[in-house]
Design a protein around this motif. Structure first.
Motif, short mmCIF file in Angstrom:
data_model
loop_
_atom_site.label_atom_id
_atom_site.label_comp_id
_atom_site.label_asym_id
_atom_site.label_seq_id
_atom_site.Cartn_x
_atom_site.Cartn_y
_atom_site.Cartn_z
N ASN A 152 37.36 101.73 127.31
CA ASN A 152 38.23 100.87 126.50
C ASN A 152 38.02 99.38 126.75
O ASN A 152 38.91 98.58 126.52
CB ASN A 152 39.70 101.22 126.74
N ALA A 153 36.85 98.99 127.22
CA ALA A 153 36.64 97.57 127.55
C ALA A 153 35.32 97.05 127.00
O ALA A 153 34.53 96.42 127.71
CB ALA A 153 36.72 97.36 129.06
N VAL A 198 35.90 100.99 138.37
CA VAL A 198 37.35 100.88 138.13
C VAL A 198 37.62 99.51 137.54
O VAL A 198 37.48 98.49 138.22
CB VAL A 198 38.16 101.09 139.42
N THR A 199 38.01 99.47 136.28
CA THR A 199 38.28 98.22 135.59
C THR A 199 39.76 97.86 135.70
O THR A 199 40.62 98.63 135.30
CB THR A 199 37.88 98.32 134.11
N HIS A 200 40.03 96.67 136.24
CA HIS A 200 41.39 96.15 136.30
C HIS A 200 41.65 95.43 134.98
O HIS A 200 41.46 94.21 134.87
CB HIS A 200 41.55 95.21 137.48
N LEU A 201 42.10 96.17 133.98
CA LEU A 201 42.17 95.66 132.61
C LEU A 201 43.40 94.80 132.38
O LEU A 201 44.47 95.06 132.93
CB LEU A 201 42.15 96.83 131.63
N TYR A 202 43.23 93.80 131.53
CA TYR A 202 44.29 92.89 131.09
C TYR A 202 44.86 92.05 132.24
O TYR A 202 45.84 91.34 132.07
CB TYR A 202 45.45 93.63 130.41
N CYS A 211 36.19 102.35 120.90
CA CYS A 211 35.98 102.94 122.22
C CYS A 211 34.48 103.07 122.51
O CYS A 211 33.67 103.25 121.59
CB CYS A 211 36.62 104.32 122.29
N ASP A 212 34.13 103.00 123.79
CA ASP A 212 32.71 103.07 124.16
C ASP A 212 32.03 104.32 123.63
O ASP A 212 30.90 104.26 123.13
CB ASP A 212 32.57 103.05 125.69
N HIS A 213 32.72 105.45 123.72
CA HIS A 213 32.08 106.71 123.31
C HIS A 213 32.00 106.85 121.80
O HIS A 213 31.39 107.80 121.29
CB HIS A 213 32.82 107.92 123.92
N ARG A 214 32.58 105.89 121.07
CA ARG A 214 32.52 105.90 119.61
C ARG A 214 31.69 104.73 119.07
O ARG A 214 31.65 104.52 117.87
CB ARG A 214 33.94 105.83 119.02
N GLN A 215 31.02 104.01 119.93
CA GLN A 215 30.19 102.90 119.48
C GLN A 215 28.99 103.43 118.69
O GLN A 215 28.38 104.43 119.07
CB GLN A 215 29.69 102.07 120.68
N PRO A 245 42.32 110.97 124.55
CA PRO A 245 43.46 110.71 123.66
C PRO A 245 44.18 109.39 123.91
O PRO A 245 44.54 108.69 122.96
CB PRO A 245 44.38 111.91 123.88
N ASN A 246 44.39 109.02 125.17
CA ASN A 246 45.11 107.78 125.44
C ASN A 246 44.25 106.56 125.10
O ASN A 246 44.74 105.58 124.52
CB ASN A 246 45.54 107.72 126.90
N THR A 247 42.98 106.62 125.46
CA THR A 247 42.06 105.54 125.13
C THR A 247 41.97 105.35 123.62
O THR A 247 42.00 104.22 123.10
CB THR A 247 40.66 105.84 125.70
N GLU A 248 41.83 106.45 122.90
CA GLU A 248 41.69 106.39 121.45
C GLU A 248 42.97 105.90 120.78
O GLU A 248 42.92 105.17 119.78
CB GLU A 248 41.27 107.76 120.92
#
Length: 367
Positions: free
Chosen positions: A86-87, A134-138, A317-321, A334-337
């Motif tokens: 998600n980044a 591990v991404t510390h997002l936002y 999302c990365d897996h949908r690029q 599901p949560n990412t999407e």
């Protein structure tokens, strides 16, 4: 509306520093020393100390910091690396650059950070990553202590992606000091931003520090002697290092102001169609303030009409690029999407005034 409240304003951020930064630039120009000089060394020492790490190796940008960190950890062709999706593919791009395979891990439902339950499930189902990013997002620290414990118990190394979390603190430790190695970006919009590209790697491991130092300059062990594969020209220049060194003492104050704005939003936005992010403590430096809405597009149009600029982080999302050409069609996150279609970023930067923040709140509440 006579003017629009910007989602960010670099001109307002840099204006108070303009004279000092101009003097720094003039001094660097006059010095005749532009790459890997005394300012780079001084900034590396200061930033390592700030993060609570033994070593800092500055590089050209945050993406290089991610890739070279993975290479230093020994990630290579055929390896797996666990990463969130998600980044904007920053971590995934680094994995692919190492000819490794990303293992996508879902996020928590409320904050966009790696879900330790999803990571545990992936490991239990047979995934065998060599490393986890591990991404510390936002601007908020992930559940990094628990993730490190889980991973180290299985012989998996941990790379912290701290591009959005400069200065975030938990239990006396700062972002970048929890895992085996960490990457930072100094892109101008970051909490600590240069006037151009820049990045850094921090670690407490002397061997990892030595390896990344070589990798950032062609893989040299001595001048013109290439001892490591995967090296490149990735160096922070003297000008950016000197400017970052000047701004570093201001970072904690900027972060404090970002938290104030985030908490003002969290307390003030009261609209059942908008889900606010929770209160920001020391482990959240307010890099971005995001809300969630099932009517995101309508909310964005409403706020634009009210004179409030917004941004969408991150809609694909990365897996949908499209570059993956269906390679990850079977992946379900599901949560990412859900976040990809609901997250909206509100204005949040240190120079935003209370009056402007209140205008944003009022506009959200009128939606």
């Amino acid at each position: 509306m006579t003017s629009t409240i910007p989602v960010n304003s670099l001109s307002r951020h840099i204006a108070p520093l303009q004279d000092a930064l101009s003097d720094i630039a003039a001094a660097i120009i006059a010095s005749g020393y532009y790459v890997l000089g005394p300012n780079v060394k001084a900034f590396e020492q200061a930033f390592a100390g700030y993060c609570g790490a033994a070593h800092c190796i500055s590089v050209a940008n945050g993406t290089d910091a991610l890739e070279l960190s993975l290479r230093a950890l020994g990630v290579t062709e055929g390896d797996q690396v666990a990463v969130v999706a998600n980044a904007a593919m920053y971590g995934t791009s680094a994995v692919l650059a190492c000819n490794a395979t990303p293992v996508f891990i879902d996020t928590n439902v409320d904050d966009g950070l790696m879900s330790i339950q999803s990571l545990q499930a992936a490991l239990d189902s047979g995934a065998a990553p060599k490393a986890v990013i591990v991404t510390h997002l936002y601007g908020k620290l992930a559940d990094i202590e628990a993730i490190v414990t889980l991973c180290h118990g299985r012989g998996i190394t941990v790379l912290e992606d701290c591009a959005q979390s400069h200065g975030a603190t938990r239990n006396g430790k700062r972002a970048g000091s929890f895992g085996d190695i960490a990457s930072f970006s100094f892109y101008p919009t970051k909490n600590l931003g240069a006037l151009g590209d820049g990045g850094a790697i921090v670690t407490n491991d002397a061997q990892l520090a030595e390896t990344t130092t070589r990798l950032r300059q062609y893989g040299w062990s001595a001048k013109y002697t290439n001892s490591l594969r995967g090296g490149r020209n990735s160096r922070l220049d003297e000008l950016q290092a000197a400017m970052l060194l000047h701004m570093l003492p201001l970072l904690d104050g900027w972060n404090t102001r970002r938290r104030e704005i985030a908490n003002r939003y969290a307390a003030g936005i009261r609209n059942p169609r908008i889900v606010v992010s929770g209160p920001a403590g020391d482990d959240h430096v307010g890099h971005l303030y995001v809300v969630r809405s099932s009517a995101r597009d309508a909310l964005r149009e409403h706020l634009q009409a009210e004179g409030v600029q917004t941004e969408v982080h991150y809609p694909v999302c990365d897996h949908r690029q499209p570059c993956h050409a269906g390679a990850f069609d079977g992946v379900r996150l599901p949560n990412t999407e859900a976040d990809a279609v609901s997250v909206l970023t509100l204005p949040c930067f240190p120079e935003l005034t209370d009056a402007e923040a209140d205008q944003v709140i009022a506009a959200c509440n009128r939606f």
